[in-house]
Design a protein around this motif. Structure first.
Motif, PDB file in Angstrom:
ATOM      1  N   GLU A  32      -7.147 -61.131  12.562  1.00 14.48           N
ATOM      2  CA  GLU A  32      -6.618 -60.698  13.858  1.00 14.48           C
ATOM      3  C   GLU A  32      -5.090 -60.627  13.830  1.00 14.48           C
ATOM      4  O   GLU A  32      -4.496 -59.717  14.410  1.00 14.48           O
ATOM      5  CB  GLU A  32      -7.068 -61.644  14.965  1.00 14.48           C
ATOM      6  CG  GLU A  32      -8.529 -61.527  15.315  1.00 14.48           C
ATOM      7  CD  GLU A  32      -8.946 -62.544  16.370  1.00 14.48           C
ATOM      8  OE1 GLU A  32      -8.080 -63.008  17.147  1.00 14.48           O
ATOM      9  OE2 GLU A  32     -10.141 -62.879  16.412  1.00 14.48           O
ATOM     10  N   LEU A  33      -4.457 -61.583  13.160  1.00  8.74           N
ATOM     11  CA  LEU A  33      -3.003 -61.628  13.102  1.00  8.74           C
ATOM     12  C   LEU A  33      -2.443 -60.463  12.284  1.00  8.74           C
ATOM     13  O   LEU A  33      -1.429 -59.864  12.644  1.00  8.74           O
ATOM     14  CB  LEU A  33      -2.557 -62.964  12.493  1.00  8.74           C
ATOM     15  CG  LEU A  33      -1.087 -63.309  12.578  1.00  8.74           C
ATOM     16  CD1 LEU A  33      -0.677 -63.538  14.025  1.00  8.74           C
ATOM     17  CD2 LEU A  33      -0.796 -64.542  11.752  1.00  8.74           C
ATOM     18  N   ASP A  55       2.696 -64.951  14.778  1.00 10.79           N
ATOM     19  CA  ASP A  55       2.129 -66.259  14.459  1.00 10.79           C
ATOM     20  C   ASP A  55       0.976 -66.567  15.400  1.00 10.79           C
ATOM     21  O   ASP A  55       0.792 -65.906  16.411  1.00 10.79           O
ATOM     22  CB  ASP A  55       3.182 -67.364  14.490  1.00 10.79           C
ATOM     23  CG  ASP A  55       3.710 -67.662  15.880  1.00 10.79           C
ATOM     24  OD1 ASP A  55       3.564 -66.816  16.774  1.00 10.79           O
ATOM     25  OD2 ASP A  55       4.270 -68.745  16.078  1.00 10.79           O
ATOM     26  N   ALA A  56       0.197 -67.550  15.014  1.00 10.30           N
ATOM     27  CA  ALA A  56      -0.947 -67.975  15.817  1.00 10.30           C
ATOM     28  C   ALA A  56      -1.211 -69.445  15.529  1.00 10.30           C
ATOM     29  O   ALA A  56      -0.915 -69.940  14.438  1.00 10.30           O
ATOM     30  CB  ALA A  56      -2.189 -67.144  15.480  1.00 10.30           C
ATOM     31  N   ALA A 102     -13.306 -69.559  11.074  1.00 11.03           N
ATOM     32  CA  ALA A 102     -12.284 -69.449  12.118  1.00 11.03           C
ATOM     33  C   ALA A 102     -10.930 -69.078  11.528  1.00 11.03           C
ATOM     34  O   ALA A 102     -10.202 -68.253  12.094  1.00 11.03           O
ATOM     35  CB  ALA A 102     -12.179 -70.766  12.893  1.00 11.03           C
ATOM     36  N   LEU A 103     -10.593 -69.656  10.387  1.00 11.58           N
ATOM     37  CA  LEU A 103      -9.323 -69.356   9.728  1.00 11.58           C
ATOM     38  C   LEU A 103      -9.278 -67.893   9.281  1.00 11.58           C
ATOM     39  O   LEU A 103      -8.287 -67.189   9.518  1.00 11.58           O
ATOM     40  CB  LEU A 103      -9.117 -70.286   8.541  1.00 11.58           C
ATOM     41  CG  LEU A 103      -7.806 -70.147   7.775  1.00 11.58           C
ATOM     42  CD1 LEU A 103      -6.621 -70.440   8.684  1.00 11.58           C
ATOM     43  CD2 LEU A 103      -7.808 -71.078   6.572  1.00 11.58           C
ATOM     44  N   SER A 124     -11.013 -65.362  10.456  1.00 11.27           N
ATOM     45  CA  SER A 124     -10.996 -64.504  11.638  1.00 11.27           C
ATOM     46  C   SER A 124      -9.603 -64.454  12.262  1.00 11.27           C
ATOM     47  O   SER A 124      -9.100 -63.376  12.610  1.00 11.27           O
ATOM     48  CB  SER A 124     -12.018 -65.019  12.660  1.00 11.27           C
ATOM     49  OG  SER A 124     -11.977 -64.252  13.827  1.00 11.27           O
ATOM     50  N   ALA A 125      -8.963 -65.612  12.393  1.00 14.58           N
ATOM     51  CA  ALA A 125      -7.611 -65.658  12.965  1.00 14.58           C
ATOM     52  C   ALA A 125      -6.623 -64.904  12.085  1.00 14.58           C
ATOM     53  O   ALA A 125      -5.746 -64.187  12.590  1.00 14.58           O
ATOM     54  CB  ALA A 125      -7.172 -67.113  13.151  1.00 14.58           C
ATOM     55  N   LEU A 144      -4.376 -72.338  15.959  1.00 17.01           N
ATOM     56  CA  LEU A 144      -5.769 -72.544  16.326  1.00 17.01           C
ATOM     57  C   LEU A 144      -6.140 -74.008  16.157  1.00 17.01           C
ATOM     58  O   LEU A 144      -5.539 -74.723  15.351  1.00 17.01           O
ATOM     59  CB  LEU A 144      -6.698 -71.644  15.515  1.00 17.01           C
ATOM     60  CG  LEU A 144      -6.771 -71.842  14.016  1.00 17.01           C
ATOM     61  CD1 LEU A 144      -8.218 -72.107  13.625  1.00 17.01           C
ATOM     62  CD2 LEU A 144      -6.310 -70.578  13.317  1.00 17.01           C
ATOM     63  N   ARG A 175      -4.573 -79.083  14.280  1.00 15.79           N
ATOM     64  CA  ARG A 175      -4.134 -77.709  14.537  1.00 15.79           C
ATOM     65  C   ARG A 175      -3.821 -77.023  13.212  1.00 15.79           C
ATOM     66  O   ARG A 175      -3.447 -77.663  12.238  1.00 15.79           O
ATOM     67  CB  ARG A 175      -2.917 -77.645  15.447  1.00 15.79           C
ATOM     68  CG  ARG A 175      -1.663 -78.121  14.783  1.00 15.79           C
ATOM     69  CD  ARG A 175      -0.402 -77.694  15.529  1.00 15.79           C
ATOM     70  NE  ARG A 175       0.767 -78.236  14.866  1.00 15.79           N
ATOM     71  CZ  ARG A 175       1.326 -77.720  13.768  1.00 15.79           C
ATOM     72  NH1 ARG A 175       0.832 -76.641  13.219  1.00 15.79           N
ATOM     73  NH2 ARG A 175       2.387 -78.276  13.222  1.00 15.79           N
ATOM     74  N   THR A 176      -3.975 -75.719  13.217  1.00 17.68           N
ATOM     75  CA  THR A 176      -3.603 -74.900  12.075  1.00 17.68           C
ATOM     76  C   THR A 176      -2.691 -73.801  12.588  1.00 17.68           C
ATOM     77  O   THR A 176      -2.997 -73.145  13.582  1.00 17.68           O
ATOM     78  CB  THR A 176      -4.851 -74.296  11.401  1.00 17.68           C
ATOM     79  OG1 THR A 176      -5.606 -75.364  10.830  1.00 17.68           O
ATOM     80  CG2 THR A 176      -4.476 -73.312  10.313  1.00 17.68           C
ATOM     81  N   ARG A 177      -1.563 -73.624  11.920  1.00 18.96           N
ATOM     82  CA  ARG A 177      -0.621 -72.581  12.315  1.00 18.96           C
ATOM     83  C   ARG A 177      -0.607 -71.509  11.233  1.00 18.96           C
ATOM     84  O   ARG A 177      -0.515 -71.817  10.045  1.00 18.96           O
ATOM     85  CB  ARG A 177       0.788 -73.138  12.485  1.00 18.96           C
ATOM     86  CG  ARG A 177       1.766 -72.057  12.912  1.00 18.96           C
ATOM     87  CD  ARG A 177       3.119 -72.604  13.287  1.00 18.96           C
ATOM     88  NE  ARG A 177       3.955 -71.508  13.771  1.00 18.96           N
ATOM     89  CZ  ARG A 177       5.161 -71.240  13.312  1.00 18.96           C
ATOM     90  NH1 ARG A 177       5.696 -71.982  12.379  1.00 18.96           N
ATOM     91  NH2 ARG A 177       5.839 -70.232  13.795  1.00 18.96           N
TER      92      ARG A 177
END
Length: 75
Positions: A54-55, A32-33, A47-48, A50-51, A35, A17-19
């Motif tokens: 979005e955050l 926070d998110a 993916a990192l 993009s997340a 993924l 997981r990555t927070r």
């Protein structure tokens, strides 16, 4: 000192997981998110990114960031 509109993004990268955490410069958590990271490096970076986008988007976008911190165990 102006802290509310100055932001920092932190990424805690683990195998399963990555927070991501967005905070202002006073340390107040804003968003926070979490993924599940793909194991393929290129897909993981995509993916990192993009997340992170979005955050940060609802809070002024990447231009609002003063810095990014990344933690990787064992590094």
């Amino acid at each position: 000192i102006r802290t509310a509109d100055r932001l920092a993004l932190a990424a805690d990268i683990r195998l399963t997981r990555t927070r991501l955490l967005l905070a202002d410069l006073s340390g107040r958590e804003i968003a926070d998110a979490v993924l599940t990271p793909p194991l393929e490096p290129v897909r993981f970076v995509e993916a990192l990114a993009s997340a992170a986008e979005e955050l940060v988007a609802p809070h002024g976008g990447m231009a609002a960031l003063e810095g990014v911190g990344i933690a990787v165990p064992g590094m």
